[in-house]
Design an enzyme around this catalytic site. Sequence first.
Site, PDB file in Angstrom:
ATOM      1  N   HIS A 195     -12.270 -64.344 -59.813  1.00 48.08           N
ATOM      2  CA  HIS A 195     -12.448 -63.996 -61.226  1.00 48.08           C
ATOM      3  C   HIS A 195     -11.070 -63.504 -61.685  1.00 48.08           C
ATOM      4  CE1 HIS A 195     -14.647 -61.695 -64.583  1.00 48.08           C
ATOM      5  NE2 HIS A 195     -13.407 -61.231 -64.629  1.00 48.08           N
TER       6      HIS A 195
ATOM      7  N   ASP B  94     -21.842 -70.065 -65.142  1.00 47.37           N
ATOM      8  CA  ASP B  94     -21.743 -68.595 -65.287  1.00 47.37           C
ATOM      9  C   ASP B  94     -22.984 -68.055 -66.012  1.00 47.37           C
ATOM     10  OD1 ASP B  94     -20.883 -66.007 -65.068  1.00 47.37           O
ATOM     11  OD2 ASP B  94     -19.156 -66.215 -66.404  1.00 47.37           O
TER      12      ASP B  94
END
Lengths: 308, 425
Positions: free
Chosen positions: B177, B303
């Site tokens: 991330h 996501d």
Amino acid sequence: MIRHLLSGADLDADTATEILDTAAEMATVAGREIKKLPALRGRTVVNLFYEDSTRTRISFEAAAKRLSADVINFSAKGSSVAKGESLKDTALTLQAMGADAVVVRHPASGAPHRLANWVDGSVVNAGDGTHEHPTQALLDAYTMRARLGRLAGLSVAVVGDVLHSRVARSNVLLLSTLGAKVTLVGPPTLIPVDIAGALAPGTDVSYDLDAVLPDVDVVMMLRVQRERMKDSYFPSAREYSRRYGLDGPRMRRLPEHAIVMHPGPMNRGMEITPEVADSPRSTIVEQVTNGVSVRMAVLYLLLGGNNR
Amino acid sequence: MTAYLITSVSIVGAAPTDLLIRDGVVAEVGPGLSAPDAVVVDGTGLVALPGLVDLHTHLREPGREDAETVESGSRAAALGGYTAVCAMANTSPVADTAGVVEQVWRLGREAGLVDVQPVGAVTVGLAGERLAELGAMADSAARVRIFSDDGHCVADPLLMRRALEYVKAFDGIIAQHAEEPRLTEGAQMHEGEVSTRLGLIGWPAVAEEAIIARDVLLAEHVGSRLHVCHVSTAGSVEVLRQAKARGVRVTAEVTPHHLLLTDERAETYDPVFKVNPPLRTADDIAALRSALADGVIDVIATDHAPHAVEDKECEWAYARPGMLGLETALSIALDVLGPEWDLIAERMSRTPARIAGLTGHGVDPAPGVPANLTVIDPAARRTIEPAELASRSRNTPYARMTLPGRIVATFLRGEPTVLDGKAVK
């Protein structure tokens, strides 16, 4: 008339001028022995304050009371808000109590926009996070017009922490709508990105206060919090004052007629020296007085006082 | 086990043919098939793809079962055409031990709607301080191969280097991330014109690009595999393009929402549009779409991030970031890429299955392969109604938008999980 006042962008030139003209009428009430009009009798105005702001809250409270509205002060401290009640639940509570207008001050940008989805009454943004404070911009415009006789064509420098300033955003929007030219001045770290594109195309940016001062009609100093040093926006209060503070010698660079404004509360010695704040050019006390008249006009017009 | 005969269906865009599913595999493919015992699905006008594989799903269980469970998220996935999802580790407790990843894996098996492949945390508690027991998770029943602190960046460069090196022992991959935390303190949305106007603290593109640039250099240095989650900026695409040209073993994903929605959605202050990384600009969208077409970006990953109503029905700054994605991803891909079925299969099934090491997934329907596939009606258009979604949460950014394509059927190892556009269980 618009239903809510959330942003300086909600006001076109005609509406803004109507508010300023109405405020001028309201100002005559302040000169009377009995400072009260019956316009909003039986209407309820809630001051919903999630942030400490004595001056804004009492300004709105005085405005509503002079129009004979019932005023409920709802402060986040000691209320159900402190127990974790959501903004939506608070909104529904105010709705159930029959609030005709909710004046909201909130630390989160956009909270008044959210609130407007959940109440039927008018929502007035009394300052949201680092976003806007439209009644401050209106009272500033009112003060400029009263002192200088016009707004169109004025050159206004707004100096300081523009990045975190809701006053600056609302002023850029409103002053541009009313034909004034705004230059934002401050260290590059405190000027937000793409400001002209974001707010008003004609807005200028300068990092050099001394270069700007000789050509302005109005210089508006913004409050700069010392805590910003910790985030490296500038190295020290002393360096900030030296480069961007308004002191006597700098004030004397202004044209003869130019005025000095500050939304308060001031950090004397940081962005403005006492010599400047207490000088005849300073409109700081007038701004407070005008704030009540302008907020009377806003509440009166939003609540349809002119149709009764 | 019931057999299914899908007639006149286009397999990955090819000329219509019949497809027989029996005993968990694709038994036969060809025109004019006959199977009297089989349930017939009329595939006229429909397209069969290998079942979609999502590299990036938040199923919220254990910990936030009010927002999503493994079962409800699996159902949403099946309805979106997925046969496998990789469940991110930011649950409560965090999936940083063999025990938690096995629990999630077992819940997935019990739901039986998609293969739920747990992702393991890189660091203990996602705290970014010390490595979790990556080997134990790899050796567990869940056979974890992807490790990610998603939601948090593995910001410490030494820790990131060690993680990249360590997982080579079991052919693992670190999914980063990419968010430099000091550059995004308090950040609420993309830093630009709109954040300036809205008075919301900006999340600058450089905070993503700086980490990706660092990580591709680290991956190159130690010769490890790196996967970059939810790439959102044009600058990141350029960093990836150069790294791939040098032969760095890096793969990257983009979400459907970053391919479609811009930061202007924040103007209502409705936190349904708050997501991390944030919605960016039209220029970023153009760069991401072109990178997806030319392969600099390898994968579309959802996501999928369910959030309870109270975490979204509030002030923007107080809302949790994230949006639903599983049930709308294929429609967005179809909208963005057009009916480029081979490209869609590559970006949403074959490549993600290969990155995740999921054998049996991401294989085009052909005789003998496991019958993990989905059947799409590309001509259908549907209007997204949040209340009609299978997810427990309602935070879709596509509410009341009309999108192309509808999943008609999904099969997991020959068993239908979706038929006639409805979940079978």
